[in-house]
Design a protein around this motif. Sequence first.
Motif, PDB file in Angstrom:
ATOM      1  N   UNK A   1       0.605  -1.440   0.198  1.00 41.62           N
ATOM      2  CA  UNK A   1       0.020  -0.007  -0.272  1.00 41.62           C
ATOM      3  C   UNK A   1       0.675   1.098   0.175  1.00 41.62           C
ATOM      4  N   UNK A   2       2.034   0.957   0.944  1.00 41.36           N
ATOM      5  CA  UNK A   2       2.715   2.447   0.964  1.00 41.36           C
ATOM      6  C   UNK A   2       3.798   2.641  -0.119  1.00 41.36           C
ATOM      7  N   UNK A   3       4.203   1.588  -0.922  1.00 41.89           N
ATOM      8  CA  UNK A   3       4.928   2.078  -2.180  1.00 41.89           C
ATOM      9  C   UNK A   3       3.593   2.934  -3.497  1.00 41.89           C
ATOM     10  N   UNK A   4       2.508   1.736  -2.981  1.00 44.17           N
ATOM     11  CA  UNK A   4       1.351   2.384  -4.223  1.00 44.17           C
ATOM     12  C   UNK A   4       1.283   3.816  -4.414  1.00 44.17           C
ATOM     13  N   UNK A   5       0.762   3.849  -3.279  1.00 45.23           N
ATOM     14  CA  UNK A   5       0.435   5.552  -2.541  1.00 45.23           C
ATOM     15  C   UNK A   5       1.758   6.274  -3.207  1.00 45.23           C
ATOM     16  N   UNK A   6       3.184   5.831  -3.078  1.00 42.78           N
ATOM     17  CA  UNK A   6       3.922   6.913  -3.172  1.00 42.78           C
ATOM     18  C   UNK A   6       3.976   6.898  -5.351  1.00 42.78           C
ATOM     19  N   UNK A   7       3.963   5.486  -5.631  1.00 45.21           N
ATOM     20  CA  UNK A   7       3.507   6.030  -7.394  1.00 45.21           C
ATOM     21  C   UNK A   7       2.494   7.064  -7.984  1.00 45.21           C
ATOM     22  N   UNK A   8       1.605   6.665  -7.193  1.00 41.98           N
ATOM     23  CA  UNK A   8       0.624   7.626  -7.596  1.00 41.98           C
ATOM     24  C   UNK A   8       0.674   9.172  -7.770  1.00 41.98           C
ATOM     25  N   UNK A   9       1.426   9.256  -6.780  1.00 39.92           N
ATOM     26  CA  UNK A   9       1.894  11.040  -6.796  1.00 39.92           C
ATOM     27  C   UNK A   9       2.841  11.373  -7.218  1.00 39.92           C
ATOM     28  N   UNK A  10       3.845  10.404  -7.452  1.00 36.39           N
ATOM     29  CA  UNK A  10       4.751  10.201  -8.535  1.00 36.39           C
ATOM     30  C   UNK A  10       4.443  10.232  -9.693  1.00 36.39           C
ATOM     31  N   UNK A  11       3.281   9.815 -10.010  1.00 35.59           N
ATOM     32  CA  UNK A  11       2.682   9.639 -11.441  1.00 35.59           C
ATOM     33  C   UNK A  11       2.235  11.245 -12.051  1.00 35.59           C
ATOM     34  N   UNK A  12       1.576  11.800 -10.868  1.00 33.61           N
ATOM     35  CA  UNK A  12       0.382  12.821 -11.321  1.00 33.61           C
ATOM     36  C   UNK A  12       1.902  13.779 -11.373  1.00 33.61           C
ATOM     37  N   UNK A  13       2.839  13.853 -11.252  1.00 31.98           N
ATOM     38  CA  UNK A  13       3.940  15.118 -11.156  1.00 31.98           C
ATOM     39  C   UNK A  13       4.318  14.659 -12.372  1.00 31.98           C
ATOM     40  N   UNK A  14       4.856  13.694 -12.662  1.00 29.68           N
ATOM     41  CA  UNK A  14       5.314  13.236 -14.572  1.00 29.68           C
ATOM     42  C   UNK A  14       4.266  14.133 -14.860  1.00 29.68           C
ATOM     43  N   UNK A  15       2.756  13.426 -15.176  1.00 29.55           N
ATOM     44  CA  UNK A  15       2.103  14.279 -15.720  1.00 29.55           C
ATOM     45  C   UNK A  15       1.883  15.878 -15.702  1.00 29.55           C
ATOM     46  N   UNK A  16       2.185  16.042 -14.569  1.00 30.36           N
ATOM     47  CA  UNK A  16       1.846  17.659 -14.317  1.00 30.36           C
ATOM     48  C   UNK A  16       3.248  18.374 -14.835  1.00 30.36           C
TER      49      UNK A  16
ATOM     50  N   UNK B   1      10.978  -3.796 -12.521  1.00 34.58           N
ATOM     51  CA  UNK B   1       9.964  -4.124 -14.108  1.00 34.58           C
ATOM     52  C   UNK B   1       9.050  -4.324 -13.653  1.00 34.58           C
ATOM     53  N   UNK B   2       8.719  -4.277 -12.248  1.00 38.44           N
ATOM     54  CA  UNK B   2       7.162  -4.574 -11.623  1.00 38.44           C
ATOM     55  C   UNK B   2       6.824  -3.376 -11.114  1.00 38.44           C
ATOM     56  N   UNK B   3       7.831  -2.096 -10.996  1.00 33.49           N
ATOM     57  CA  UNK B   3       8.104  -1.495 -10.179  1.00 33.49           C
ATOM     58  C   UNK B   3       7.334  -0.315 -11.618  1.00 33.49           C
ATOM     59  N   UNK B   4       8.179  -0.640 -12.812  1.00 30.22           N
ATOM     60  CA  UNK B   4       8.060   0.630 -13.972  1.00 30.22           C
ATOM     61  C   UNK B   4       7.156   0.123 -14.145  1.00 30.22           C
ATOM     62  N   UNK B   5       6.128  -0.985 -14.232  1.00 28.72           N
ATOM     63  CA  UNK B   5       4.783  -1.527 -14.523  1.00 28.72           C
ATOM     64  C   UNK B   5       3.812  -0.864 -13.913  1.00 28.72           C
ATOM     65  N   UNK B   6       3.683  -0.825 -12.314  1.00 23.68           N
ATOM     66  CA  UNK B   6       3.032  -0.121 -11.610  1.00 23.68           C
ATOM     67  C   UNK B   6       2.919   2.030 -12.300  1.00 23.68           C
ATOM     68  N   UNK B   7       4.619   2.388 -12.855  1.00 24.19           N
ATOM     69  CA  UNK B   7       3.889   3.566 -12.756  1.00 24.19           C
ATOM     70  C   UNK B   7       3.237   3.240 -14.603  1.00 24.19           C
ATOM     71  N   UNK B   8       3.610   2.503 -15.618  1.00 27.56           N
ATOM     72  CA  UNK B   8       2.671   2.392 -16.454  1.00 27.56           C
ATOM     73  C   UNK B   8       1.211   2.342 -16.288  1.00 27.56           C
ATOM     74  N   UNK B   9       0.999   1.818 -15.298  1.00 31.19           N
ATOM     75  CA  UNK B   9      -0.470   1.800 -14.961  1.00 31.19           C
ATOM     76  C   UNK B   9      -0.636   2.762 -14.628  1.00 31.19           C
ATOM     77  N   UNK B  10      -0.775   3.661 -13.826  1.00 31.18           N
ATOM     78  CA  UNK B  10      -0.947   4.792 -12.661  1.00 31.18           C
ATOM     79  C   UNK B  10      -0.775   5.968 -13.780  1.00 31.18           C
ATOM     80  N   UNK B  11       0.039   6.392 -14.737  1.00 31.38           N
ATOM     81  CA  UNK B  11       0.298   7.320 -15.730  1.00 31.38           C
ATOM     82  C   UNK B  11      -1.003   6.877 -17.111  1.00 31.38           C
ATOM     83  N   UNK B  12      -1.163   5.369 -17.556  1.00 31.50           N
ATOM     84  CA  UNK B  12      -2.423   5.355 -18.581  1.00 31.50           C
ATOM     85  C   UNK B  12      -3.768   6.301 -17.039  1.00 31.50           C
ATOM     86  N   UNK B  13      -3.429   5.879 -15.883  1.00 28.61           N
ATOM     87  CA  UNK B  13      -4.906   6.873 -15.428  1.00 28.61           C
ATOM     88  C   UNK B  13      -4.998   8.122 -15.510  1.00 28.61           C
ATOM     89  N   UNK B  14      -4.193   8.727 -15.439  1.00 30.75           N
ATOM     90  CA  UNK B  14      -4.100  10.245 -15.087  1.00 30.75           C
ATOM     91  C   UNK B  14      -3.600  10.646 -17.590  1.00 30.75           C
TER      92      UNK B  14
END
Length: 494
Positions: A65-80, A223-236
Amino acid sequence: MSTRCNEEEILPMAGGRDGNGNTEKKIAMERRLGLVDGIAMIVGSIVGSGIFISPKGVLQSTGSAGLSIIVWASCGFISFVGAICYAELGTMINSSGGDYAYLGEAYGPLPAFLYLWAALLIIIPVSNAIIALAFANYILQPIWGACSPSDSAVRLVAAFAVGVLAYINCCNMRWVAKLQTIFMAAKVIALGLVISTGCIAYFIQGESRGFRKPFENTTTDPSLIALSFYSGLFSFAGWNCLNFVAEEVREPHKNLPRAIFISMPIITIVYVMTNVAYLIVLTPEEILNSSAVAVTFGDHVYSSFTWVIQVLVAISALGTLHSSIFSSSRIFFVGARNGHLPGAIALISIDNLTPIPSILFMGGLTMIMLVVTDVYVLINYTSFVEATFVAAAVGGLLWLRRKRPDVPRPIKVNLVYPIAFFVVSIFLVCFPVFSSPMEVVTAIGIIVTAIPVFYLCIARKSKPKWISAASNKCTVLCQKIFLAVPESIGEKTL
């Protein structure tokens, strides 16, 4: 391919007089989108069914859960960061069409046509079809109860939604703007309901089921961390939608960047808080076993009123479809205006000042994708192709800094941002090469087929007569049916 069908009779009076005292009559889409409309459009395009359905994709890849929240925040920053890069492009190249316009300005007509071809065959119709099917599934689920809605009913409702929204986009731009604001309000209510419920569960009931051990089972596999960013950025996805309609934004040099700077941080905060709310009420295992996280969340806290969440998710998806229909039709319009598609698609309705043929063309392509039973397999193609052209567009920003350093840039971002975003985009392009090689090869094959079409039908000065004749007949027919003319007609009346 200019054609005329009694234009002196059907063109409205507009535009003043020329130097000889002759009345000029011009038709063009109006700048009707203000700051609030721009914010509503960005929010409406990004916040769709994804945040209600697929947060488990990030959690599944991160493992905790902790890393997933960090990834969501990071994906928002990257999209910004990507959005502010596009703010520079959009204020420097004040043309609708988004990536299509920027690629053409930076690299020339062929790369722009490659994007238009990919948008025509993959990006736009597939994305719209998926959103329409998501809306249909969630609006029908309360009626079907415990059973899944029939495939035929889902596709019929999806087609009906596409047809109604296309009709609204054809008729009145003011309706479009007002409806988008209504959809944005529905999304805010839905997300506010989830967030407030999570806060109540935490502060009043003392629940924090997903955060009891927030970093337990955290993955260390890159590779799994990269995949999590791929999923998060898709939602943005959708942060660049306002660039597709830049010609219809009032004071774009001010309102386009302001809409981005206001909407992107808000969406990021709301996305993070929504995922926190999910993890307060649900355990990671419950989220991973759920096909629709918002519905599972509703089952836990609302019991028999879960249908409220389902309806709100459906409305959210409908709002995203509405934004997509509006913005994506402008890509085809600008492509036709530049001679890359049949001239009929570049016509504008005299009465409504909307590109009716382009909207109907885009709606028809979406309808075709609804007929295809295995349309979901094309999602991977869409993600790869979009990432490729976004990387090319941001690379174009860097190239234009060198190629045209003296061009006025109302927004000029620090070079660190486009370089960083370009590197991230290249990573997103390269990652599927190893994880989904067949999809990548197929997507590249589809894009490459545009090259012979470009040189045979567009680059050649002497085109086959039958092509020109068919295009002219189609243009005249559309002019008569829709009372539409090419943009900025300047017919003179003595």
